[in-house]
Scaffold this motif. Structure first.
Motif, mmCIF file in Angstrom:
data_model
loop_
_atom_site.group_PDB
_atom_site.id
_atom_site.type_symbol
_atom_site.label_atom_id
_atom_site.label_comp_id
_atom_site.label_asym_id
_atom_site.label_seq_id
_atom_site.Cartn_x
_atom_site.Cartn_y
_atom_site.Cartn_z
ATOM 1 N N SER A 46 70.505 -93.200 31.487
ATOM 2 C CA SER A 46 69.836 -91.917 31.693
ATOM 3 C C SER A 46 70.712 -90.936 32.468
ATOM 4 O O SER A 46 70.681 -89.729 32.212
ATOM 5 C CB SER A 46 68.507 -92.129 32.436
ATOM 6 O OG SER A 46 67.826 -90.913 32.555
ATOM 7 N N GLU A 88 64.214 -83.733 30.338
ATOM 8 C CA GLU A 88 63.382 -84.878 30.705
ATOM 9 C C GLU A 88 64.183 -85.974 31.421
ATOM 10 O O GLU A 88 63.675 -86.619 32.325
ATOM 11 C CB GLU A 88 62.671 -85.442 29.467
ATOM 12 C CG GLU A 88 61.541 -84.547 28.992
ATOM 13 C CD GLU A 88 60.617 -84.133 30.133
ATOM 14 O OE1 GLU A 88 60.003 -84.996 30.764
ATOM 15 O OE2 GLU A 88 60.531 -82.917 30.414
ATOM 16 N N HIS A 89 65.421 -86.179 31.008
ATOM 17 C CA HIS A 89 66.218 -87.194 31.701
ATOM 18 C C HIS A 89 66.671 -86.691 33.064
ATOM 19 O O HIS A 89 66.840 -87.488 33.995
ATOM 20 C CB HIS A 89 67.379 -87.675 30.838
ATOM 21 C CG HIS A 89 66.938 -88.681 29.822
ATOM 22 N ND1 HIS A 89 66.804 -90.017 30.103
ATOM 23 C CD2 HIS A 89 66.504 -88.519 28.548
ATOM 24 C CE1 HIS A 89 66.326 -90.650 29.041
ATOM 25 N NE2 HIS A 89 66.142 -89.755 28.076
ATOM 26 N N PHE A 92 63.732 -87.547 35.052
ATOM 27 C CA PHE A 92 63.720 -89.014 35.218
ATOM 28 C C PHE A 92 64.739 -89.425 36.295
ATOM 29 O O PHE A 92 64.451 -90.242 37.167
ATOM 30 C CB PHE A 92 64.067 -89.648 33.862
ATOM 31 C CG PHE A 92 64.036 -91.150 33.840
ATOM 32 C CD1 PHE A 92 62.850 -91.840 33.618
ATOM 33 C CD2 PHE A 92 65.202 -91.888 34.018
ATOM 34 C CE1 PHE A 92 62.823 -93.231 33.583
ATOM 35 C CE2 PHE A 92 65.182 -93.279 33.988
ATOM 36 C CZ PHE A 92 63.991 -93.953 33.768
ATOM 37 N N ALA A 157 57.592 -94.346 31.606
ATOM 38 C CA ALA A 157 59.032 -94.502 31.384
ATOM 39 C C ALA A 157 59.281 -95.006 29.960
ATOM 40 O O ALA A 157 60.152 -94.483 29.247
ATOM 41 C CB ALA A 157 59.621 -95.457 32.416
ATOM 42 N N LEU A 160 58.878 -92.226 27.538
ATOM 43 C CA LEU A 160 60.047 -91.331 27.527
ATOM 44 C C LEU A 160 61.153 -91.900 26.639
ATOM 45 O O LEU A 160 61.711 -91.195 25.787
ATOM 46 C CB LEU A 160 60.577 -91.142 28.961
ATOM 47 C CG LEU A 160 62.003 -90.589 29.085
ATOM 48 C CD1 LEU A 160 62.061 -89.111 28.721
ATOM 49 C CD2 LEU A 160 62.560 -90.789 30.493
#
Ligand SMILES: [Fe+2]
Ligand SMILES: [Fe+2]
Length: 290
Positions: A46, A88-89, A92, A157, A160
């Protein structure tokens, strides 16, 4: 393009799904089943995405001008998907940092690799993108085809990673078709040779950097030395064995007539959409490419 090459399916639609994950969840450090090595390798992956996918977009977009209209459209949708993945990462990764991980060494390594690649000609950059996109596509295929990879992971998670995997499969032909377009004047052998060299180069860096990155994160959890190596190598190469399981698909890249869509894995996309329809889902909107 050779006659053996099956092109991207004519009816393929690349649909950016503008979703957000885990914004309200309190960060949990070992989100992947409480396992140090599983959490570490996915966190290490990620960490590469925000800067890495921005680089993919930049490399591919340089060749949009003059591309056939269908490919130009696909590049647009690819750009939108990758930009949302980066977002989004990034979120994260911030949660991983909030949970106490220091990602700075991993991020610095990504920046270093990208800086070296950016010094090369644009055609090499699109080649590196095409090779790395093959990697993401075959990892995405495994992730969706074999539930064992995300077994035990926290739901948001896992969502995702599955969402990202779906879109990676959907746009897996875009960088490749851009490469074919950009090298259309090249002799077949030259094209194959450069493509193979670039793939070997990025594979070496991918394996070395992700392994080192995961070991660094495991060190931050107090797992070091032979124990760390054994746990990580077992996880990656034996069970669930992601790297072992993608080895065959990786090798196919070197075959004459290879194209990512020679393997039509849209059944995985349909299965994802069906399970999304069946289960309770957060509100989401499908957005047009920008
Ligand atoms: Fe992506
Ligand atoms: Fe991608």
């Amino acid at each position: 393009m050779t006659s053996a090459t099956l092109p991207t399916p004519a009816d393929l639609r690349i649909t950016p799904r503008d979703r957000r994950f885990g914004r309200d969840a309190a960060p949990r450090r070992l989100w992947h089943g409480g396992r140090v090595e599983a959490t570490a390798i996915y966190n290490a992956l990620s960490t590469t995405f925000p800067a890495g996918e921005a680089f993919f977009v930049e490399s591919v977009r340089r060749f949009r001008e003059g591309a056939p209209p269908k490919l130009a459209e696909e590049i647009k949708a690819f750009t939108t998907q990758e930009a949302i993945h980066s977002r989004e990462h990034d979120a994260f990764n911030r949660r991983a940092a909030d949970a106490g991980y220091d990602l700075s060494r991993l991020e610095a390594q990504v920046e270093k690799r990208l800086a070296i690649t950016r010094e090369r000609p644009p055609i090499v950059n699109v080649g590196a993108t095409m090779a790395l996109e093959h990697f993401t596509a075959i990892i995405a295929h495994q992730l969706l085809a074999n539930p064992r990879h995300l077994a035990g992971a926290e739901q948001e998670a896992a969502e995702l990673w599955r969402w990202h995997a779906v879109e990676e499969i959907e746009h897996k032909g875009v960088a490749y078709d851009t490469w074919l377009h950009a090298t259309r004047q090249w002799a077949r052998y030259k094209r194959w040779k450069v493509k193979a060299q670039v793939m070997l180069y990025v594979t070496r860096n991918f394996l070395v950097d992700r392994t080192a990155g995961a070991l660094e994160l495991m060190r931050q959890d107090g797992v070091t030395g032979v124990r760390a190596w054994a746990k990580l190598l077992w996880y990656l190469w034996v069970r669930p064995g992601m790297f072992r399981k993608i080895a065959g698909a990786w090798l196919k890249f070197f075959l004459p007539g290879f194209h990512p869509w020679n393997e039509d894995d849209r059944h995985l996309l349909r299965a994802y959409e069906e399970s999304a329809r069946a289960g309770p889902q957060p509100a989401r909107k499908v957005r047009r490419a920008v």
